[in-house]
Design an enzyme around this catalytic site. Sequence first.
Site, PDB file in Angstrom:
ATOM      1  N   HIS A  13       0.791  -1.104   0.046  1.00 43.83           N
ATOM      2  CA  HIS A  13      -0.160  -0.016  -0.131  1.00 43.83           C
ATOM      3  C   HIS A  13       0.786   1.224   0.094  1.00 43.83           C
ATOM      4  O   HIS A  13       0.271   2.352  -0.327  1.00 43.83           O
ATOM      5  CB  HIS A  13      -0.953   0.124   1.204  1.00 43.83           C
ATOM      6  CG  HIS A  13      -0.124   0.202   2.603  1.00 43.83           C
ATOM      7  ND1 HIS A  13       0.545  -0.664   3.209  1.00 43.83           N
ATOM      8  CD2 HIS A  13      -0.003   1.399   3.308  1.00 43.83           C
ATOM      9  CE1 HIS A  13       1.010  -0.143   4.353  1.00 43.83           C
ATOM     10  NE2 HIS A  13       0.815   1.081   4.222  1.00 43.83           N
ATOM     11  N   GLY A  15       3.447   1.956  -1.922  1.00 37.92           N
ATOM     12  CA  GLY A  15       4.254   2.030  -3.053  1.00 37.92           C
ATOM     13  C   GLY A  15       3.460   2.782  -4.151  1.00 37.92           C
ATOM     14  O   GLY A  15       2.406   3.114  -3.858  1.00 37.92           O
ATOM     15  N   GLY A  18       0.131   0.262  -5.062  1.00 36.76           N
ATOM     16  CA  GLY A  18      -0.775   0.240  -3.859  1.00 36.76           C
ATOM     17  C   GLY A  18      -1.366   1.596  -3.051  1.00 36.76           C
ATOM     18  O   GLY A  18      -2.461   1.326  -3.208  1.00 36.76           O
ATOM     19  N   SER A 109       3.384  -7.893 -15.003  1.00 37.87           N
ATOM     20  CA  SER A 109       4.082  -6.833 -15.899  1.00 37.87           C
ATOM     21  C   SER A 109       4.201  -7.121 -17.163  1.00 37.87           C
ATOM     22  O   SER A 109       4.327  -8.342 -17.662  1.00 37.87           O
ATOM     23  CB  SER A 109       5.486  -6.721 -15.178  1.00 37.87           C
ATOM     24  OG  SER A 109       6.431  -5.812 -16.207  1.00 37.87           O
ATOM     25  N   SER A 110       4.318  -6.066 -18.148  1.00 42.90           N
ATOM     26  CA  SER A 110       4.461  -6.296 -19.518  1.00 42.90           C
ATOM     27  C   SER A 110       5.976  -7.016 -19.994  1.00 42.90           C
ATOM     28  O   SER A 110       6.112  -7.613 -20.951  1.00 42.90           O
ATOM     29  CB  SER A 110       4.481  -5.210 -20.322  1.00 42.90           C
ATOM     30  OG  SER A 110       5.163  -4.190 -20.007  1.00 42.90           O
ATOM     31  N   CYS A 111       6.478  -7.212 -18.900  1.00 38.22           N
ATOM     32  CA  CYS A 111       7.951  -7.704 -18.967  1.00 38.22           C
ATOM     33  C   CYS A 111       7.978  -9.085 -19.399  1.00 38.22           C
ATOM     34  O   CYS A 111       8.901  -9.750 -19.697  1.00 38.22           O
ATOM     35  CB  CYS A 111       8.959  -7.358 -17.793  1.00 38.22           C
ATOM     36  SG  CYS A 111       9.238  -5.577 -17.500  1.00 38.22           S
ATOM     37  N   TYR A 138      13.255 -11.022 -13.050  1.00 39.23           N
ATOM     38  CA  TYR A 138      11.998 -10.191 -12.635  1.00 39.23           C
ATOM     39  C   TYR A 138      10.931 -10.803 -13.404  1.00 39.23           C
ATOM     40  O   TYR A 138       9.733 -11.121 -12.893  1.00 39.23           O
ATOM     41  CB  TYR A 138      12.166  -8.637 -12.941  1.00 39.23           C
ATOM     42  CG  TYR A 138      10.835  -8.023 -12.553  1.00 39.23           C
ATOM     43  CD1 TYR A 138      10.462  -7.754 -11.137  1.00 39.23           C
ATOM     44  CD2 TYR A 138      10.226  -7.352 -13.857  1.00 39.23           C
ATOM     45  CE1 TYR A 138       9.206  -7.191 -11.089  1.00 39.23           C
ATOM     46  CE2 TYR A 138       8.843  -6.906 -13.297  1.00 39.23           C
ATOM     47  CZ  TYR A 138       8.334  -6.619 -12.119  1.00 39.23           C
ATOM     48  OH  TYR A 138       7.355  -5.938 -11.975  1.00 39.23           O
ATOM     49  N   LYS A 142       7.520 -12.858 -12.195  1.00 31.42           N
ATOM     50  CA  LYS A 142       6.233 -12.602 -12.509  1.00 31.42           C
ATOM     51  C   LYS A 142       5.215 -13.734 -13.218  1.00 31.42           C
ATOM     52  O   LYS A 142       4.148 -13.916 -12.971  1.00 31.42           O
ATOM     53  CB  LYS A 142       6.070 -11.283 -13.226  1.00 31.42           C
ATOM     54  CG  LYS A 142       6.409  -9.873 -12.429  1.00 31.42           C
ATOM     55  CD  LYS A 142       5.453  -9.764 -11.251  1.00 31.42           C
ATOM     56  CE  LYS A 142       5.686  -8.556 -10.759  1.00 31.42           C
ATOM     57  NZ  LYS A 142       4.679  -8.366  -9.444  1.00 31.42           N
ATOM     58  N   PRO A 165      -0.177  -4.911 -16.535  1.00 35.68           N
ATOM     59  CA  PRO A 165      -0.039  -3.334 -16.622  1.00 35.68           C
ATOM     60  C   PRO A 165       1.150  -3.266 -17.419  1.00 35.68           C
ATOM     61  O   PRO A 165       2.124  -3.984 -17.467  1.00 35.68           O
ATOM     62  CB  PRO A 165       0.130  -2.752 -15.334  1.00 35.68           C
ATOM     63  CG  PRO A 165       0.695  -3.879 -14.387  1.00 35.68           C
ATOM     64  CD  PRO A 165       0.235  -5.280 -14.769  1.00 35.68           C
ATOM     65  N   LEU A 168       4.343   1.943 -15.840  1.00 32.86           N
ATOM     66  CA  LEU A 168       3.612   2.867 -15.075  1.00 32.86           C
ATOM     67  C   LEU A 168       4.365   4.128 -14.607  1.00 32.86           C
ATOM     68  O   LEU A 168       5.586   4.120 -14.437  1.00 32.86           O
ATOM     69  CB  LEU A 168       3.154   2.098 -13.671  1.00 32.86           C
ATOM     70  CG  LEU A 168       2.157   0.943 -14.046  1.00 32.86           C
ATOM     71  CD1 LEU A 168       2.142   0.221 -13.011  1.00 32.86           C
ATOM     72  CD2 LEU A 168       0.778   1.121 -14.622  1.00 32.86           C
ATOM     73  N   HIS A 181      12.593   3.910 -13.286  1.00 35.78           N
ATOM     74  CA  HIS A 181      12.265   3.517 -14.629  1.00 35.78           C
ATOM     75  C   HIS A 181      12.497   4.837 -15.281  1.00 35.78           C
ATOM     76  O   HIS A 181      12.886   6.009 -14.796  1.00 35.78           O
ATOM     77  CB  HIS A 181      10.788   2.941 -14.516  1.00 35.78           C
ATOM     78  CG  HIS A 181      10.419   2.051 -14.132  1.00 35.78           C
ATOM     79  ND1 HIS A 181       9.755   1.597 -12.821  1.00 35.78           N
ATOM     80  CD2 HIS A 181      10.741   0.682 -14.653  1.00 35.78           C
ATOM     81  CE1 HIS A 181       9.731   0.378 -12.651  1.00 35.78           C
ATOM     82  NE2 HIS A 181      10.423  -0.256 -13.728  1.00 35.78           N
ATOM     83  N   TRP A 204      20.036   7.233 -21.478  1.00 33.61           N
ATOM     84  CA  TRP A 204      20.489   5.947 -21.806  1.00 33.61           C
ATOM     85  C   TRP A 204      19.992   5.539 -23.222  1.00 33.61           C
ATOM     86  O   TRP A 204      18.903   5.830 -23.429  1.00 33.61           O
ATOM     87  CB  TRP A 204      20.198   4.690 -20.669  1.00 33.61           C
ATOM     88  CG  TRP A 204      21.115   4.771 -19.334  1.00 33.61           C
ATOM     89  CD1 TRP A 204      21.825   5.943 -18.976  1.00 33.61           C
ATOM     90  CD2 TRP A 204      21.673   3.539 -18.780  1.00 33.61           C
ATOM     91  NE1 TRP A 204      22.821   5.309 -17.820  1.00 33.61           N
ATOM     92  CE2 TRP A 204      22.514   3.979 -17.911  1.00 33.61           C
ATOM     93  CE3 TRP A 204      21.067   2.186 -19.045  1.00 33.61           C
ATOM     94  CZ2 TRP A 204      22.860   2.880 -16.997  1.00 33.61           C
ATOM     95  CZ3 TRP A 204      21.774   1.317 -18.065  1.00 33.61           C
ATOM     96  CH2 TRP A 204      22.587   1.614 -17.097  1.00 33.61           C
ATOM     97  N   ARG A 211       7.817   2.652 -26.040  1.00 32.18           N
ATOM     98  CA  ARG A 211       7.117   1.965 -24.838  1.00 32.18           C
ATOM     99  C   ARG A 211       5.863   2.947 -24.710  1.00 32.18           C
ATOM    100  O   ARG A 211       5.393   4.035 -25.322  1.00 32.18           O
ATOM    101  CB  ARG A 211       7.910   2.813 -23.695  1.00 32.18           C
ATOM    102  CG  ARG A 211       9.369   1.903 -23.262  1.00 32.18           C
ATOM    103  CD  ARG A 211       9.287   0.510 -23.146  1.00 32.18           C
ATOM    104  NE  ARG A 211      10.402  -0.076 -22.992  1.00 32.18           N
ATOM    105  CZ  ARG A 211      11.130  -0.852 -24.002  1.00 32.18           C
ATOM    106  NH1 ARG A 211      10.670  -0.810 -25.121  1.00 32.18           N
ATOM    107  NH2 ARG A 211      12.370  -1.320 -23.604  1.00 32.18           N
TER     108      ARG A 211
END
Length: 310
Positions: A13, A15, A18, A109-111, A138, A142, A165, A168, A181, A204, A211
């Site tokens: 909650h 983050g 959350g 995640s879309s990852c 990661y 997921k 998602p 974000l 990010h 970078w 994206r």
Amino acid sequence: MMNKEAAIYVAGHGGLVGAAIVRRLEKAGYGNLIFKTHGEMDLTRQASVEAFFEKERPDYVFMAAAKVGGILANWTFPADFIYQNLQIETSIIHAAHVYGVKKLLFLGSSCIYPKHCPQPMKEEQLLSGYLEDSNEPYAVAKIAGIKMCQAYQRQYGSRFISLMPTNLYGPGDNFDLKTSHVLPALIRKFHEAKIAGNPSVEIWGTGNPRREFLHVDDLADACLFLMNHYEESEIVNVGVGKDLSIRDLANEVAEVVQFHGELIFDTAKPDGTPLKLLDVSKLTALGWKAKIPLKEGIRATYQYYTSIAS
């Protein structure tokens, strides 16, 4: 539909995601929300999590707790990313089953999609190719969470759903340049360069990867919508259905921040996945669409950053 008096546990909650889910639930009139800080409960410890579920007996669970970060963080701390995320997922999902949670929403995640996935990425393309090297640990964690939810639904009939998602951003974001990010990192870099009067900012990669960006308040709205209107084990993409290049994003952020210097792209640094646009036709067909335009969202996020940076 969730009863307004139901006990709802929002994991993570504090983050970015959350906190947005909590804001959305409170706005909708849900008053029986349960929170625990990391000091009160370690989500990576099964015994700690089960003791919480045994005592509190939540009716519904929103799983927004996760270790997240950008390319640099994922590349530097791969063991932390796979271990902590696996531990959090197995602890909460299993406890939700054991203690009779009515419904659980898992955020992926879309990852999870392959590095060279056809665009836009459809839900059925999960596990159809190799993952992006820079965030593979990661992504594997997921994917394990998704499969765990599906397995519990198949074996026990558990009402566990999974949302994927896209990238974000929003108030409450992480602006630490070592772990953030791309969008919050750009906001901070441009703001600090503007204040210091620097003539340029280094970014970078080539600036060519594309994206998609979803405001976290839109994600929270989608979470509540799907918790009340979706029951299937198959994953659901959550995004806006439009993307742009990192170069174009940088120009958008620079315009909002009012940084007028030169953008220098460090092509020696990794780009990550070249393309990552979600197919959101499934979610659209269910009756939900994102509402917050990117420029408006960047502006609100920049205002938040200046309020905490001053």
